[in-house]
Design a protein around this motif. Structure first.
Motif, PDB file in Angstrom:
ATOM      1  N   LYS A 339      49.824  56.502  70.299  1.00  0.00           N
ATOM      2  CA  LYS A 339      48.673  55.603  70.327  1.00  0.00           C
ATOM      3  C   LYS A 339      47.406  56.363  70.688  1.00  0.00           C
ATOM      4  O   LYS A 339      46.336  56.137  70.096  1.00  0.00           O
ATOM      5  CB  LYS A 339      48.920  54.479  71.334  1.00  0.00           C
ATOM      6  N   ASP A 340      47.516  57.281  71.652  1.00  0.00           N
ATOM      7  CA  ASP A 340      46.366  58.108  72.022  1.00  0.00           C
ATOM      8  C   ASP A 340      45.893  58.933  70.829  1.00  0.00           C
ATOM      9  O   ASP A 340      44.690  59.022  70.556  1.00  0.00           O
ATOM     10  CB  ASP A 340      46.735  59.045  73.179  1.00  0.00           C
ATOM     11  N   GLY A 342      46.351  58.331  67.661  1.00  0.00           N
ATOM     12  CA  GLY A 342      45.761  57.468  66.638  1.00  0.00           C
ATOM     13  C   GLY A 342      44.326  57.096  66.942  1.00  0.00           C
ATOM     14  O   GLY A 342      43.481  57.026  66.032  1.00  0.00           O
ATOM     15  N   SER A 343      44.020  56.870  68.208  1.00  0.00           N
ATOM     16  CA  SER A 343      42.657  56.484  68.566  1.00  0.00           C
ATOM     17  C   SER A 343      41.660  57.606  68.341  1.00  0.00           C
ATOM     18  O   SER A 343      40.462  57.363  68.156  1.00  0.00           O
ATOM     19  CB  SER A 343      42.609  56.044  70.035  1.00  0.00           C
ATOM     20  N   GLN A 344      42.129  58.844  68.326  1.00  0.00           N
ATOM     21  CA  GLN A 344      41.228  59.981  68.162  1.00  0.00           C
ATOM     22  C   GLN A 344      40.711  60.132  66.733  1.00  0.00           C
ATOM     23  O   GLN A 344      39.679  60.761  66.508  1.00  0.00           O
ATOM     24  CB  GLN A 344      41.919  61.279  68.597  1.00  0.00           C
ATOM     25  N   VAL A 346      39.332  57.957  64.999  1.00  0.00           N
ATOM     26  CA  VAL A 346      38.077  57.200  64.857  1.00  0.00           C
ATOM     27  C   VAL A 346      37.204  57.427  66.087  1.00  0.00           C
ATOM     28  O   VAL A 346      36.541  56.510  66.568  1.00  0.00           O
ATOM     29  CB  VAL A 346      38.361  55.696  64.652  1.00  0.00           C
ATOM     30  N   ASN A 347      37.185  58.643  66.570  1.00  0.00           N
ATOM     31  CA  ASN A 347      36.455  58.964  67.794  1.00  0.00           C
ATOM     32  C   ASN A 347      35.056  59.497  67.488  1.00  0.00           C
ATOM     33  O   ASN A 347      34.049  58.864  67.808  1.00  0.00           O
ATOM     34  CB  ASN A 347      37.249  59.976  68.612  1.00  0.00           C
ATOM     35  N   GLY A 351      31.358  57.591  67.460  1.00  0.00           N
ATOM     36  CA  GLY A 351      31.085  57.654  68.889  1.00  0.00           C
ATOM     37  C   GLY A 351      30.150  58.731  69.381  1.00  0.00           C
ATOM     38  O   GLY A 351      29.522  58.565  70.432  1.00  0.00           O
ATOM     39  N   SER A 355      27.475  58.197  72.459  1.00  0.00           N
ATOM     40  CA  SER A 355      28.375  58.443  73.586  1.00  0.00           C
ATOM     41  C   SER A 355      27.667  58.144  74.909  1.00  0.00           C
ATOM     42  O   SER A 355      26.563  58.620  75.169  1.00  0.00           O
ATOM     43  CB  SER A 355      28.875  59.894  73.568  1.00  0.00           C
ATOM     44  N   PRO A 414      41.403  64.631  66.862  1.00  0.00           N
ATOM     45  CA  PRO A 414      42.844  64.819  66.980  1.00  0.00           C
ATOM     46  C   PRO A 414      43.264  66.278  67.174  1.00  0.00           C
ATOM     47  O   PRO A 414      44.201  66.555  67.931  1.00  0.00           O
ATOM     48  CB  PRO A 414      43.386  64.267  65.655  1.00  0.00           C
ATOM     49  N   PRO A 428      41.731  61.712  77.276  1.00  0.00           N
ATOM     50  CA  PRO A 428      41.017  61.146  76.118  1.00  0.00           C
ATOM     51  C   PRO A 428      39.757  61.951  75.811  1.00  0.00           C
ATOM     52  O   PRO A 428      38.922  62.169  76.685  1.00  0.00           O
ATOM     53  CB  PRO A 428      40.688  59.716  76.569  1.00  0.00           C
TER      54      PRO A 428
END
Length: 477
Positions: A339-340, A342-344, A346-347, A351, A355, A414, A428
């Motif tokens: 999950k971590d 996967g979130s990267q 779209v970072n 963002g 930021s 990622p 993160p």
């Protein structure tokens, strides 16, 4: 005979052109030159005005983005150039933390005025520096720039160091303007995109406090400039490995710009080879080893990536050799979940430019500007990268660059996360780590803006955000 006549004609044309230029009044030539340069000058002016205004309104409270350990590094210069792993933070920074503290968190550690060295365990990280991760390049340059400011103004070293941030931003804007100018993007579009960076939360945190992210924007732009110049045959490709090494020494996140250029050169090699298929010749090792021609792209790409990796590995070995104790415990010994990861993906793309700092245990952001005001800044980067991929077909000029930017926009975070997870130090990835790619994101946006309405909005909206940040700088402080 024909060659001689052709040379004569070219000489006549050159002389005629020089004569025509000489007949243009000096005033008109000055205005023409000023028109070509108004964008970088305007962006530098906007950078300095906003940067100095915001910085002047900051309190003594430290930025949550590690400004505590950065100020300690500056305190120890010039007597100590390298910060060894495991070293205790000095008395000045300890006192600042105990008596003033960090924005939104307040003082941390033992009581102000107590014996700090006897109570290091009460400070964050047990009073051990985490600035050992960085080479001295940024700190030495910032210290050297801060000293004249301190001499003239009489402010503290920390405050003077903060005032170097607007100059880092101005330098980044000069290189950003150069980069987009190389791609023949209209000046008004360049101005709007540059203003979007200056007015962003990313710039607020990066260029008005002491931050090791400050040089990364300029380094990312310069890496792309050198690559474009090389592909066009205007610069030697061997500048790229040198720039890659220096950029990585400033901050490891600059390696994202190196990866972008590496991927672009590989894709450009493939694209040109495909276009040459009917008259395809064999691979020339002579050209490749010399870094010339299409075959040289692979050699320069490989050498750039290797140069960045070599200097980083060398720096890690040097850190280990001068260490005086274990590294500071920053609570980043976890592992990454799927999950971590996967979130990267779209970072960075949405963002980086917006930021901000999330305050632990609070819903408020470190920069308390309403998110809806700055959120559209991310639409510029998203729309630029996605729109460019949709518009640029494979055989179109600059398509390989557009695809490379899109690939790093998705894979950059990622890749950094995996690298941290391998070392069992995953955390993160902050969106600001994509600073090296931000010039490329905005370049993609500049390539697809065509309509007059889009140009007006691209200038008007960042200008409004800029004015809000400027007017409310005493409130946000």
């Amino acid at each position: 005979m024909q060659n001689q006549q052709a040379r004569i004609r070219r000489a006549d044309l050159q002389n005629a052109s020089e004569g025509a230029t000489a007949r243009i009044p000096l005033g008109r030539r000055f205005l023409a030159a000023a028109y070509r340069r108004w964008v970088p000058l305007a962006l530098v002016f906007a950078s300095l005005v906003l940067g100095f205004t915001v910085t002047a309104h900051h309190t003594q409270a430290l930025s949550p983005i590690d400004e505590w350990v950065y100020s300690d590094y500056l305190d120890k210069l010039p007597g100590q150039v390298f910060m060894p792993r495991g070293q205790e933070i000095g008395p000045q920074a300890l006192e600042h933390m105990a008596c003033v503290g960090v924005r939104a968190y307040g003082p941390m550690g033992p009581k102000c005025g107590s014996d700090y060295s006897a109570h290091l365990d009460k400070f964050p990280q047990a009073g051990i520096t985490s600035a050992d991760a960085y080479t001295p390049l940024y700190f030495v340059m910032t210290w050297a720039g801060a000293k004249p400011i301190q001499l003239v103004t009489g402010v503290s070293l920390l405050e003077a160091a903060r005032f170097t941030g607007p100059f880092w931003l101005a330098g980044g804007m000069l290189l950003f303007s150069w980069l987009l100018g190389l791609m023949r993007i209209r000046p008004v579009i360049v101005f709007g995109l540059g203003l979007a960076v200056i007015a962003s939360p990313f710039a607020w945190w990066t260029f008005t406090f002491v931050s090791t992210d400050a040089p990364v924007l300029a380094l990312g732009a310069f890496m792309l400039i050198a690559a474009i110049k090389y592909v066009r045959g205007q610069w030697s490709g061997w500048w790229l490995p040198l720039i890659a090494a220096v950029a990585t020494l400033f901050k490891i996140t600059s390696i994202l710009a190196v990866l972008l250029v590496t991927l672009w050169l590989v894709l450009e090699f493939v694209a040109r080879r495909i276009r040459e298929r009917p008259r395809r010749r064999g691979f020339s090792w002579r050209e490749a080893l010399a870094g010339r021609g299409v075959d040289g792209y692979l050699m320069i790409a490989a050498c750039s990536a290797i140069a960045a990796l070599v200097v980083e590995v060398g720096w890690l070995a040097f850190r280990a050799a001068i260490a005086v104790g274990p590294a500071a415990n920053q609570g980043v010994t976890g592992r990454m979940s799927l999950k971590d990861l996967g979130s990267q993906f779209v970072n960075f793309l949405p963002g980086t430019v917006i930021s901000n700092v999330n305050i632990t245990g609070q819903t408020a952001l470190g920069l308390p500007i309403p998110p809806f005001i700055v959120e559209p800044l991310s639409w510029i980067t998203i729309g630029g990268v996605v729109g460019a991929v949709a518009i640029y077909t494979w055989r179109r000029a600059n398509s390989t660059l557009v695809y490379s930017i899109a690939a790093l926009a998705i894979l950059g975070a990622p890749l950094l996360a995996i690298a941290l997870d391998v070392q069992k130090t995953y955390f993160p990835i902050p969106p600001r780590y994509g600073a090296a790619l931000l010039p490329a994101f905005l370049l993609s946006a500049g390539l697809i803006v065509r309509s007059r309405l889009a140009m007006i909005l691209l200038v008007a909206y960042p200008a409004i955000v800029y004015c809000i940040i400027l007017v409310f700088s005493p409130v946000f402080k």
